[in-house]
Design a protein around this motif. Sequence first.
Motif, PDB file in Angstrom:
ATOM      1  N   GLY A 272       0.802  -1.229   0.000  1.00  0.00           N
ATOM      2  CA  GLY A 272       0.000   0.000   0.000  1.00  0.00           C
ATOM      3  C   GLY A 272       0.826   1.266   0.000  1.00  0.00           C
ATOM      4  O   GLY A 272       0.319   2.336  -0.337  1.00  0.00           O
ATOM      5  N   ASN A 273       2.095   1.161   0.378  1.00  0.00           N
ATOM      6  CA  ASN A 273       2.974   2.333   0.429  1.00  0.00           C
ATOM      7  C   ASN A 273       4.218   2.119  -0.421  1.00  0.00           C
ATOM      8  O   ASN A 273       5.322   2.505  -0.028  1.00  0.00           O
ATOM      9  N   ALA A 274       4.019   1.508  -1.572  1.00  0.00           N
ATOM     10  CA  ALA A 274       5.160   1.195  -2.444  1.00  0.00           C
ATOM     11  C   ALA A 274       5.901   2.457  -2.875  1.00  0.00           C
ATOM     12  O   ALA A 274       7.119   2.423  -3.093  1.00  0.00           O
ATOM     13  N   HIS A 275       5.189   3.578  -2.986  1.00  0.00           N
ATOM     14  CA  HIS A 275       5.854   4.810  -3.427  1.00  0.00           C
ATOM     15  C   HIS A 275       6.860   5.303  -2.382  1.00  0.00           C
ATOM     16  O   HIS A 275       7.889   5.868  -2.736  1.00  0.00           O
ATOM     17  N   PHE A 276       6.570   5.050  -1.083  1.00  0.00           N
ATOM     18  CA  PHE A 276       7.556   5.399  -0.052  1.00  0.00           C
ATOM     19  C   PHE A 276       8.789   4.503  -0.169  1.00  0.00           C
ATOM     20  O   PHE A 276       9.922   4.959  -0.002  1.00  0.00           O
ATOM     21  N   GLY A 277       8.555   3.225  -0.441  1.00  0.00           N
ATOM     22  CA  GLY A 277       9.668   2.311  -0.641  1.00  0.00           C
ATOM     23  C   GLY A 277      10.500   2.690  -1.848  1.00  0.00           C
ATOM     24  O   GLY A 277      11.735   2.572  -1.828  1.00  0.00           O
ATOM     25  N   PHE A 278       9.824   3.167  -2.891  1.00  0.00           N
ATOM     26  CA  PHE A 278      10.536   3.594  -4.093  1.00  0.00           C
ATOM     27  C   PHE A 278      11.388   4.828  -3.804  1.00  0.00           C
ATOM     28  O   PHE A 278      12.526   4.936  -4.277  1.00  0.00           O
ATOM     29  N   MET A 279      10.866   5.751  -3.016  1.00  0.00           N
ATOM     30  CA  MET A 279      11.637   6.933  -2.625  1.00  0.00           C
ATOM     31  C   MET A 279      12.872   6.532  -1.821  1.00  0.00           C
ATOM     32  O   MET A 279      13.973   7.071  -2.027  1.00  0.00           O
ATOM     33  N   LEU A 280      12.717   5.575  -0.911  1.00  0.00           N
ATOM     34  CA  LEU A 280      13.856   5.088  -0.127  1.00  0.00           C
ATOM     35  C   LEU A 280      14.874   4.405  -1.028  1.00  0.00           C
ATOM     36  O   LEU A 280      16.090   4.599  -0.865  1.00  0.00           O
ATOM     37  N   LEU A 281      14.377   3.637  -1.985  1.00  0.00           N
ATOM     38  CA  LEU A 281      15.263   2.957  -2.928  1.00  0.00           C
ATOM     39  C   LEU A 281      16.069   3.968  -3.735  1.00  0.00           C
ATOM     40  O   LEU A 281      17.284   3.798  -3.939  1.00  0.00           O
ATOM     41  N   GLN A 282      15.427   5.031  -4.178  1.00  0.00           N
ATOM     42  CA  GLN A 282      16.125   6.080  -4.905  1.00  0.00           C
ATOM     43  C   GLN A 282      17.190   6.757  -4.044  1.00  0.00           C
ATOM     44  O   GLN A 282      18.286   7.066  -4.519  1.00  0.00           O
ATOM     45  N   PHE A 283      16.864   6.977  -2.776  1.00  0.00           N
ATOM     46  CA  PHE A 283      17.812   7.633  -1.875  1.00  0.00           C
ATOM     47  C   PHE A 283      19.050   6.758  -1.666  1.00  0.00           C
ATOM     48  O   PHE A 283      20.190   7.259  -1.718  1.00  0.00           O
ATOM     49  N   VAL A 284      18.844   5.469  -1.428  1.00  0.00           N
ATOM     50  CA  VAL A 284      19.977   4.552  -1.244  1.00  0.00           C
ATOM     51  C   VAL A 284      20.828   4.509  -2.504  1.00  0.00           C
ATOM     52  O   VAL A 284      22.074   4.534  -2.433  1.00  0.00           O
ATOM     53  N   PHE A 285      20.195   4.462  -3.662  1.00  0.00           N
ATOM     54  CA  PHE A 285      20.916   4.473  -4.931  1.00  0.00           C
ATOM     55  C   PHE A 285      21.770   5.736  -5.046  1.00  0.00           C
ATOM     56  O   PHE A 285      22.951   5.672  -5.430  1.00  0.00           O
ATOM     57  N   THR A 286      21.198   6.889  -4.698  1.00  0.00           N
ATOM     58  CA  THR A 286      21.926   8.158  -4.789  1.00  0.00           C
ATOM     59  C   THR A 286      23.127   8.179  -3.852  1.00  0.00           C
ATOM     60  O   THR A 286      24.211   8.629  -4.230  1.00  0.00           O
ATOM     61  N   VAL A 287      22.942   7.690  -2.636  1.00  0.00           N
ATOM     62  CA  VAL A 287      24.050   7.636  -1.676  1.00  0.00           C
ATOM     63  C   VAL A 287      25.196   6.790  -2.232  1.00  0.00           C
ATOM     64  O   VAL A 287      26.373   7.190  -2.177  1.00  0.00           O
ATOM     65  N   LEU A 288      24.876   5.646  -2.791  1.00  0.00           N
ATOM     66  CA  LEU A 288      25.909   4.725  -3.285  1.00  0.00           C
ATOM     67  C   LEU A 288      26.676   5.309  -4.465  1.00  0.00           C
ATOM     68  O   LEU A 288      27.911   5.206  -4.534  1.00  0.00           O
ATOM     69  N   VAL A 289      25.958   5.923  -5.411  1.00  0.00           N
ATOM     70  CA  VAL A 289      26.645   6.418  -6.612  1.00  0.00           C
ATOM     71  C   VAL A 289      27.417   7.709  -6.359  1.00  0.00           C
ATOM     72  O   VAL A 289      28.261   8.100  -7.175  1.00  0.00           O
ATOM     73  N   LEU A 290      27.149   8.365  -5.225  1.00  0.00           N
ATOM     74  CA  LEU A 290      27.921   9.562  -4.870  1.00  0.00           C
ATOM     75  C   LEU A 290      29.262   9.212  -4.221  1.00  0.00           C
ATOM     76  O   LEU A 290      30.164  10.057  -4.173  1.00  0.00           O
ATOM     77  N   LEU A 291      29.407   8.002  -3.738  1.00  0.00           N
ATOM     78  CA  LEU A 291      30.623   7.620  -3.014  1.00  0.00           C
ATOM     79  C   LEU A 291      31.896   7.759  -3.849  1.00  0.00           C
ATOM     80  O   LEU A 291      32.911   8.239  -3.337  1.00  0.00           O
ATOM     81  N   PRO A 292      31.932   7.335  -5.129  1.00  0.00           N
ATOM     82  CA  PRO A 292      33.188   7.417  -5.880  1.00  0.00           C
ATOM     83  C   PRO A 292      33.442   8.758  -6.562  1.00  0.00           C
ATOM     84  O   PRO A 292      34.417   8.885  -7.310  1.00  0.00           O
TER      85      PRO A 292
END
Length: 352
Positions: A272-292
């Motif tokens: 029911g709250n998949a859009h919140f999960g998608f936002m979290l997924l995007q945030f984790v992706f952004t954190v990871l790709v900013l590392l290098p």
Amino acid sequence: KTMDFGMDFDLAEELLFESFSFDNIVDDIGKVDLKSSVADKVKELEDSLKKKKQKLEEHTNSPAFEKNKDKIAFVLGVSNTSVVPYLVGSCTESYHIFFIFKSLILIGLRGYLYKKNNWHYFLFDFCYYANVLTLFYLLIFPDSYALFALVFSMANGPLIWAVPTWRNSMVFHSIDKVTSIFIHLGPPILTYVLRWRQEGGLFAICENENCDISFVQLSLYPLIPYVLWQIMYYLKVYCFSSEKERMTSAKYLLGPEKGFIYNLSCKPFGKGNAHFGFMLLQFVFTVLVLLPVKLFWMYENAHFAFIVVICLISVWNGANYYFEVFAKKELRNMRMQEDSLKTLKKILQEQG
């Protein structure tokens, strides 16, 4: 897109598939009265083909730009692969002008086309936000060291990693795909030119003589404007929008309810709250790709090699499109024609 959604199709191709659609023939079978004459059925099919022919003739007589837009896009796309390396290597002081010109044309055209087709909510995605910040730096705040560091991080983090993640394809005949490639690869190439090829130019790049910058400034500070964008996006799309039924990138990616993205998005907060999960997924992706990103800031060869690899991935995706998607369309078309002929023969046999 971002993602590359490949939403533009050739009218003639659509008509071809429509003419030989097996589903249409099956529908016709259900409507056929076996007692009706073959002549009536033939007349019905002739009328249908006349309408399709008229529609195709109207397209053929349309303005030249409409008929040749894919050809124009192909020529410009191929030409771009020569112009960009030349400017990067020989006219670095002019590359930002070229970038601004392309941004205004391609993103402006996309805005018009997406609004026309009610896809304009895709324009709220992070990639456009990052491109707008890049234009702000070039046109309004060229003396801001902090803004360049932010643009560098966004360009060589979330933007460029979107190419392999969302399978952006270098397909020259498609304005939509060419624009998607530019949105995600244009800023990284621009920041490469500004960081490594311009000395004493118009833009503030390095705040000190050694061009040192901290990991925190390159990989953690950019999360602040990212979170700000995510909050604005959520409020606009999910809270205050008067057009909540409009398609967005989140709805598009979460549409296949058994897909990989959907399953990952459902785990944190439920279906029911998949859009919140998608936002979290995007945030984790952004954190990871900013590392290098600091690696690309400090070493030109690493930065150059990374951009080349991502460009090759986009070319590979484009090759898959040309040689697999086109082949599948042609095979599907042939099968539709075969099924149509078999169905018509069956109708004629039943009619005696």
